[in-house]
Write a protein that holds these residues in place. Structure first.
Motif, mmCIF file in Angstrom:
data_model
loop_
_atom_site.group_PDB
_atom_site.id
_atom_site.type_symbol
_atom_site.label_atom_id
_atom_site.label_comp_id
_atom_site.label_asym_id
_atom_site.label_seq_id
_atom_site.Cartn_x
_atom_site.Cartn_y
_atom_site.Cartn_z
ATOM 1 N N GLY A 87 -32.272 56.678 -60.246
ATOM 2 C CA GLY A 87 -31.068 55.892 -60.113
ATOM 3 C C GLY A 87 -29.980 56.155 -61.185
ATOM 4 N N ILE A 88 -29.980 57.466 -61.745
ATOM 5 C CA ILE A 88 -29.430 58.039 -62.851
ATOM 6 C C ILE A 88 -28.206 58.805 -62.223
ATOM 7 N N PRO A 89 -27.000 58.400 -62.571
ATOM 8 C CA PRO A 89 -25.895 59.562 -62.241
ATOM 9 C C PRO A 89 -26.303 60.977 -62.534
ATOM 10 N N ALA A 90 -26.016 61.818 -61.709
ATOM 11 C CA ALA A 90 -26.421 63.474 -61.780
ATOM 12 C C ALA A 90 -25.743 63.937 -62.918
ATOM 13 N N GLU A 91 -24.520 63.547 -63.403
ATOM 14 C CA GLU A 91 -23.941 64.212 -64.736
ATOM 15 C C GLU A 91 -24.842 63.529 -65.971
ATOM 16 N N LYS A 92 -25.343 62.761 -65.694
ATOM 17 C CA LYS A 92 -25.966 62.416 -67.217
ATOM 18 C C LYS A 92 -27.674 62.935 -67.108
ATOM 19 N N ILE A 93 -27.850 63.869 -66.210
ATOM 20 C CA ILE A 93 -29.305 64.606 -66.341
ATOM 21 C C ILE A 93 -29.131 66.059 -66.394
ATOM 22 N N ILE A 94 -30.179 66.498 -67.303
ATOM 23 C CA ILE A 94 -30.437 67.844 -67.740
ATOM 24 C C ILE A 94 -31.928 68.197 -67.063
ATOM 25 N N VAL A 95 -31.965 69.179 -66.293
ATOM 26 C CA VAL A 95 -33.447 69.152 -65.742
ATOM 27 C C VAL A 95 -33.932 70.456 -66.560
ATOM 28 N N GLY A 96 -34.951 70.333 -67.269
ATOM 29 C CA GLY A 96 -35.664 71.223 -68.008
ATOM 30 C C GLY A 96 -36.683 72.040 -67.654
ATOM 31 N N GLY A 97 -37.696 72.461 -68.391
ATOM 32 C CA GLY A 97 -39.033 73.092 -68.045
ATOM 33 C C GLY A 97 -40.078 72.367 -67.286
ATOM 34 N N SER A 98 -41.427 72.488 -67.603
ATOM 35 C CA SER A 98 -42.329 71.489 -67.137
ATOM 36 C C SER A 98 -42.860 70.352 -67.896
ATOM 37 N N SER A 99 -42.351 70.351 -69.304
ATOM 38 C CA SER A 99 -42.710 69.262 -70.311
ATOM 39 C C SER A 99 -41.717 68.389 -70.790
ATOM 40 N N SER A 100 -41.951 67.079 -70.249
ATOM 41 C CA SER A 100 -40.824 66.223 -70.860
ATOM 42 C C SER A 100 -41.201 66.223 -72.303
ATOM 43 N N LEU A 101 -42.568 66.261 -72.850
ATOM 44 C CA LEU A 101 -42.612 65.931 -74.345
ATOM 45 C C LEU A 101 -41.806 67.348 -75.055
ATOM 46 N N ASN A 102 -41.760 68.574 -74.505
ATOM 47 C CA ASN A 102 -41.121 69.395 -74.865
ATOM 48 C C ASN A 102 -39.276 68.966 -75.217
ATOM 49 N N LEU A 103 -39.198 68.470 -74.275
ATOM 50 C CA LEU A 103 -37.681 67.866 -74.373
ATOM 51 C C LEU A 103 -37.638 66.701 -75.349
ATOM 52 N N MET A 104 -38.450 66.013 -75.667
ATOM 53 C CA MET A 104 -38.487 65.044 -76.639
ATOM 54 C C MET A 104 -38.625 65.573 -78.214
ATOM 55 N N TYR A 105 -39.443 66.530 -78.129
ATOM 56 C CA TYR A 105 -39.542 67.240 -79.429
ATOM 57 C C TYR A 105 -37.980 68.053 -79.885
ATOM 58 N N ASP A 106 -37.439 68.699 -78.913
ATOM 59 C CA ASP A 106 -36.301 69.429 -79.172
ATOM 60 C C ASP A 106 -35.174 68.362 -79.510
ATOM 61 N N GLU A 107 -35.088 67.324 -78.775
ATOM 62 C CA GLU A 107 -34.083 66.297 -79.114
ATOM 63 C C GLU A 107 -34.215 65.663 -80.528
ATOM 64 N N MET A 108 -35.518 65.411 -80.763
ATOM 65 C CA MET A 108 -35.784 64.842 -82.077
ATOM 66 C C MET A 108 -35.225 66.042 -83.243
ATOM 67 N N MET A 109 -35.649 67.122 -82.853
ATOM 68 C CA MET A 109 -35.434 68.081 -83.917
ATOM 69 C C MET A 109 -33.883 68.377 -84.035
ATOM 70 N N ARG A 110 -33.318 68.159 -82.976
ATOM 71 C CA ARG A 110 -31.576 68.318 -82.837
ATOM 72 C C ARG A 110 -31.050 67.075 -83.736
ATOM 73 N N LEU A 111 -31.514 65.917 -83.592
ATOM 74 C CA LEU A 111 -31.140 64.764 -84.304
ATOM 75 C C LEU A 111 -31.573 65.252 -85.807
ATOM 76 N N MET A 112 -32.580 65.714 -86.199
ATOM 77 C CA MET A 112 -33.064 65.987 -87.732
ATOM 78 C C MET A 112 -32.189 67.079 -88.252
ATOM 79 N N LEU A 113 -31.704 68.178 -87.299
ATOM 80 C CA LEU A 113 -31.036 68.960 -88.078
ATOM 81 C C LEU A 113 -29.237 68.891 -88.079
ATOM 82 N N PHE A 114 -28.801 68.470 -86.673
ATOM 83 C CA PHE A 114 -27.736 68.368 -86.615
ATOM 84 C C PHE A 114 -26.970 66.729 -86.802
#
Length: 424
Positions: A87-114
């Motif tokens: 139930g999430i609009p498609a324009e709000k979705i990014i499809v990544g690789g196999s790991s949601s943990l990887n996406l969480m780590y990447d986003e936390m890192m982006r927030l830390m750096l930028f």
């Protein structure tokens, strides 16, 4: 059995001898069983083996060759599949690789750096903190600790985190930048956030303008005993002008293949634009062939839901076995308490205070590896040393039967030893 917590010292000593004999019998079996993580069993993975041969063509619906470069944030048909499912609009979705943990780590890192939305990078914030509902998911805590962010435990209930505590802390301290949330069938308690909890998280005042809710809906369609509907966090936040607050994660790790599934991240349109700006440097795109494979195999969100009902039917006997054995062996003893989850992957049990580590150690010595005691708390520090996460999914039924009976014996042994210690 008489309530063990009410036994005399003499009765406890007699019971201790009896339990020790049973324990030696278990050790003699030479068990080598692993219940340390919520891994799918081979029989469960077999339910989606058709995925391996689902890719009869490598072109997307627009004619794109999925073998080649391109499409940074996921093919449209994969976005649409997850949009229909969650139930999430498609324009709000990014499809990544196999790991949601990887996406969480990447986003936390982006927030830390930028940083985000014009706010300073989190690494430049003195004394940065994160709220961690506990008991909770050990890998969330590991990500936070790896970033050097101070973790603040928040009590959990069947309805979600203690919102009085969350609201007070978030409103008073601008160094508190966010909260981890597993809103349905939470790991390990099986908590399902109520509508009130969702609304309060979405609308609460925060001292930090860039406060973020890491909404890890890992078990959003993993119902076993009861299908639970989760209130839409995006709509709740949007109604309060806080849509940027939500960072939503989901994966098919416990739906198809953990090592070869799909993961998504969803966020406000402005957050997605910001994230994609950094992604263009990080990657040219994720595995479009796997995205296409999942779309061709499932075709519709309803087919995913039907598959999850089959999966629930497959897992229910294992959960029944654990819950029935806990009741038969520990019910009425006063040595442990637990809650029957409505879905998810785990059963959480609380021993007497001071007994979790001893219980897990006894089990390991006899050949059954459990999740480490304390793992469900920040820094692996369970203040009561009582919470243990039981993962019934991976062992075969025969293995699980032996493992849970041994586990109950270990709970009794550690409990009796603790009671004797208390009574001198």
């Amino acid at each position: 059995m008489k309530k063990v917590t009410e036994m005399t010292r003499e009765e406890l000593l007699e019971l201790q001898k009896e339990l020790q004999k049973q324990y030696e019998d278990f050790k003699a079996q030479g068990l080598k069983l692993d219940m340390s993580r919520g891994k799918p069993a081979a029989a469960q993975l077999d339910l989606t083996n058709g995925l391996l041969t689902a890719l009869d063509d490598y072109h997307t619906e627009s004619g794109l060759d999925a073998r080649n470069y391109g499409v940074l944030d996921g093919i449209p048909e994969a976005k649409r599949l997850f949009s229909d499912l969650l139930g999430i609009p498609a324009e709000k979705i990014i499809v990544g690789g196999s790991s949601s943990l990887n996406l969480m780590y990447d986003e936390m890192m982006r927030l830390m750096l930028f940083g985000t939305q014009g706010e300073k990078p989190w690494k430049d914030v003195k004394g940065i903190k994160f709220l961690c509902p506990s008991p909770g998911y050990d890998r969330h805590f590991a990500v936070t600790e790896d970033m050097g962010i101070e973790m603040i435990p928040v009590p959990m209930s069947a309805d979600g985190p203690d919102m009085d505590v969350v609201e007070k802390m978030a409103a008073e301290d601008e160094a508190i930048k966010g909260i981890w949330c597993v809103p349905l069938h939470s790991n390990p308690l099986g908590a399902c956030y109520t509508d009130e909890t969702v609304d309060r998280l979405a609308s609460m005042k925060t001292a930090a303008k860039d406060f973020r809710i890491f909404w890890d809906n890992a078990y959003g369609v993993h119902h076993i005993y009861e299908e639970v509907t989760l209130k839409d966090i995006f709509k709740a936040a949007e109604a309060c002008g806080n849509e940027d607050r939500i960072l939503y994660f989901f994966s098919t790790s416990k739906i198809t293949f953990p090592g070869a599934g799909l993961a998504i991240m969803a966020a406000s349109v402005s957050n997605v634009a910001e994230i994609k700006k950094h992604m263009t440097v990080q990657t040219i795109g994720y595995d479009k062939l796997n995205q296409l494979r999942h779309v061709k195999y499932f075709k519709t969100a309803d087919n995913i839901r039907a598959h999850m009902r089959k999966l629930g039917d497959a897992l229910r006997p294992k959960f029944d076995m654990v819950l029935n054995t806990l009741e038969e062996e520990l019910g009425g003893t006063g040595l442990a308490s637990w809650v029957k989850p409505k879905g998810g992957y785990f059963i959480a049990l609380d021993t007497l205070p001071g007994c979790a580590k001893a219980t897990v150690a006894f089990a390991k010595e006899a050949g059954v590896v459990m999740t480490g005691a304390g793992a469900t708390y920040p820094y692996k520090k369970d203040p009561k040393d009582s919470n243990i996460r039981i993962a019934p999914t991976y062992p075969t039924p025969e293995e699980l039967d032996k493992a849970i009976h041994l586990f109950c014996l270990c709970v009794k042994m550690s409990g009796v030893n603790e009671l004797l210690k208390q009574r001198g």
